[in-house]
Design a protein around this motif. Structure first.
Motif, mmCIF file in Angstrom:
data_model
loop_
_atom_site.group_PDB
_atom_site.id
_atom_site.type_symbol
_atom_site.label_atom_id
_atom_site.label_comp_id
_atom_site.label_asym_id
_atom_site.label_seq_id
_atom_site.Cartn_x
_atom_site.Cartn_y
_atom_site.Cartn_z
ATOM 1 N N LEU A 153 14.385 -14.262 -9.033
ATOM 2 C CA LEU A 153 14.930 -13.036 -9.626
ATOM 3 C C LEU A 153 16.132 -12.478 -8.894
ATOM 4 O O LEU A 153 17.031 -11.905 -9.507
ATOM 5 N N ILE A 204 6.410 -5.015 -9.068
ATOM 6 C CA ILE A 204 7.124 -3.767 -9.356
ATOM 7 C C ILE A 204 7.230 -2.979 -8.055
ATOM 8 O O ILE A 204 6.296 -2.976 -7.242
ATOM 9 N N GLY A 205 8.375 -2.362 -7.818
ATOM 10 C CA GLY A 205 8.561 -1.559 -6.604
ATOM 11 C C GLY A 205 7.877 -0.208 -6.752
ATOM 12 O O GLY A 205 7.549 0.230 -7.863
ATOM 13 N N PHE A 246 15.533 -6.382 -8.407
ATOM 14 C CA PHE A 246 16.115 -5.305 -7.599
ATOM 15 C C PHE A 246 16.862 -4.338 -8.517
ATOM 16 O O PHE A 246 17.871 -3.759 -8.134
ATOM 17 N N THR A 250 13.564 1.378 -1.207
ATOM 18 C CA THR A 250 13.311 -0.072 -1.227
ATOM 19 C C THR A 250 13.548 -0.678 0.145
ATOM 20 O O THR A 250 12.792 -1.542 0.596
ATOM 21 N N ASN A 285 10.739 -2.627 2.239
ATOM 22 C CA ASN A 285 10.916 -4.038 2.601
ATOM 23 C C ASN A 285 11.140 -4.260 4.094
ATOM 24 O O ASN A 285 11.174 -5.407 4.546
ATOM 25 N N LYS A 342 1.164 1.530 -5.803
ATOM 26 C CA LYS A 342 1.850 1.184 -7.047
ATOM 27 C C LYS A 342 1.367 2.031 -8.236
ATOM 28 O O LYS A 342 1.881 1.879 -9.352
HETATM 29 C C1 GLP Z 1 10.958 -6.296 -3.896
HETATM 30 C C2 GLP Z 1 11.444 -7.410 -4.861
HETATM 31 C C3 GLP Z 1 10.757 -7.335 -6.176
HETATM 32 C C4 GLP Z 1 9.278 -7.095 -5.924
HETATM 33 C C5 GLP Z 1 9.067 -5.712 -5.373
HETATM 34 C C6 GLP Z 1 7.628 -5.411 -4.983
HETATM 35 O O1 GLP Z 1 11.923 -5.419 -3.493
HETATM 36 N N1 GLP Z 1 12.835 -7.489 -5.067
HETATM 37 O O2 GLP Z 1 10.982 -8.524 -6.922
HETATM 38 O O3 GLP Z 1 8.573 -7.183 -7.134
HETATM 39 O O4 GLP Z 1 9.965 -5.422 -4.345
HETATM 40 O O5 GLP Z 1 7.261 -6.079 -3.816
HETATM 41 P P1 GLP Z 1 5.777 -6.274 -3.371
HETATM 42 O O6 GLP Z 1 5.148 -7.189 -4.341
HETATM 43 O O7 GLP Z 1 5.851 -6.874 -1.994
HETATM 44 O O8 GLP Z 1 5.155 -4.923 -3.372
#
Ligand code: GLP
Length: 241
Positions: free
Chosen positions: A65, A132-133, A140, A160, A164, A202
């Motif tokens: 993605l 999903i964030g 993103f 974000t 991350n 979430k």
């Molecule tokens: C990131 C990615 C997304 C991902 C999201 C959730 O920033 N770019 O593709 O779905 O955040 O991440 P996680 O599954 O670790 O909670």
């Protein structure tokens, strides 16, 4: 939009079933792969089934993605490296059949245009896995992203980058500020979208995704207009529905 509330340990198996069924009818299917923690159980379940000989991904291909901009090739947090480790190296999907946007390119707009073209030439994505964030982003595509957007450079939000930072030894300053990401318009062209969300963090994003008004400020809500979306959530992520 179909919403399935189930135990977290069941989600991987249920999505692996979907992938097995897709491969049975189309061995050269095109998968859309997501990074992050949400799809890991799916990748575990698919790897186990491929290892047991239930099905093979040898004729399949895949597109990721998104990607950070500016990380050196092979950086452990680069999404190309992450998807290789989390999934590709554990199944018989050929490495060269997996593509991602090139965040190291000196021509980022050109890299995005070529990526769109590669997806188009492959005939589009058959099954797109999504997380999903906490702020409702998919890939993103941060809040405010256009519903018509295609693969393009984007700036990550502070939220974000905080979320991350855990992948960068907790150091937010090490998290890149920019990324390349498939657009919402790109993602909406996948034929089947499977979104996974688990955990209380979430719950707010899932509430908007499923029951909220369609709004660019909760980018995932565009999926309400997609003809074939399956959302898998555990009790905690479903707690605000
Ligand atoms: C990131 C990615 C997304 C991902 C999201 C959730 O920033 N770019 O593709 O779905 O955040 O991440 P996680 O599954 O670790 O909670």
């Amino acid at each position: 939009m179909e919403v399935i509330i189930t135990r977290e340990d069941q989600i991987g198996e249920l999505v692996a079933e979907e992938i097995a069924a897709l491969i049975a009818r189309k061995p050269n299917a095109v998968l859309g792969l997501a990074t992050g923690s949400s799809p890991l159980r799916i990748y575990d379940a698919v790897a186990a089934r491929v290892a047991s000989g239930e099905f093979s991904l040898a004729h399949a291909s895949a597109f990721t993605l998104d990607e950070y901009v500016g990380l050196p090739d092979g950086h452990p947090c680069g999404y190309r490296t992450v998807i290789e480790e989390d999934f590709v190296s554990r199944v018989d999907l050929p490495t060269e059949a997996v593509q991602g946007p090139d965040g190291g390119s000196s021509d980022l707009d050109g890299a995005c245009a070529s990526y769109e073209e590669a997806i188009r030439k492959a005939g589009g994505v058959d099954l797109q896995i999504l997380g999903i964030g906490t702020d409702g982003h998919i890939a993103f595509n941060e809040p405010g992203s256009s519903f018509a957007s295609r693969t393009r450079p984007k700036t990550l939000t502070a939220q974000t980058r905080r979320d991350n930072a855990r992948f960068f030894d907790g150091n937010i300053d090490a998290v890149p500020v920019h990324c390349l990401t498939q657009g919402l318009g790109t993602i909406m062209e996948a034929r089947h979208v499977v979104l996974v969300a688990t955990g209380e963090g979430k719950a707010e994003a899932v509430k908007h995704l499923v029951e909220g008004a369609v709004s660019a400020f909760w980018p995932g809500t565009i999926l309400q207009h997609h003809p074939h979306v399956t959302v898998f959530v555990d009790d905690a992520a479903a707690s605000k529905l």
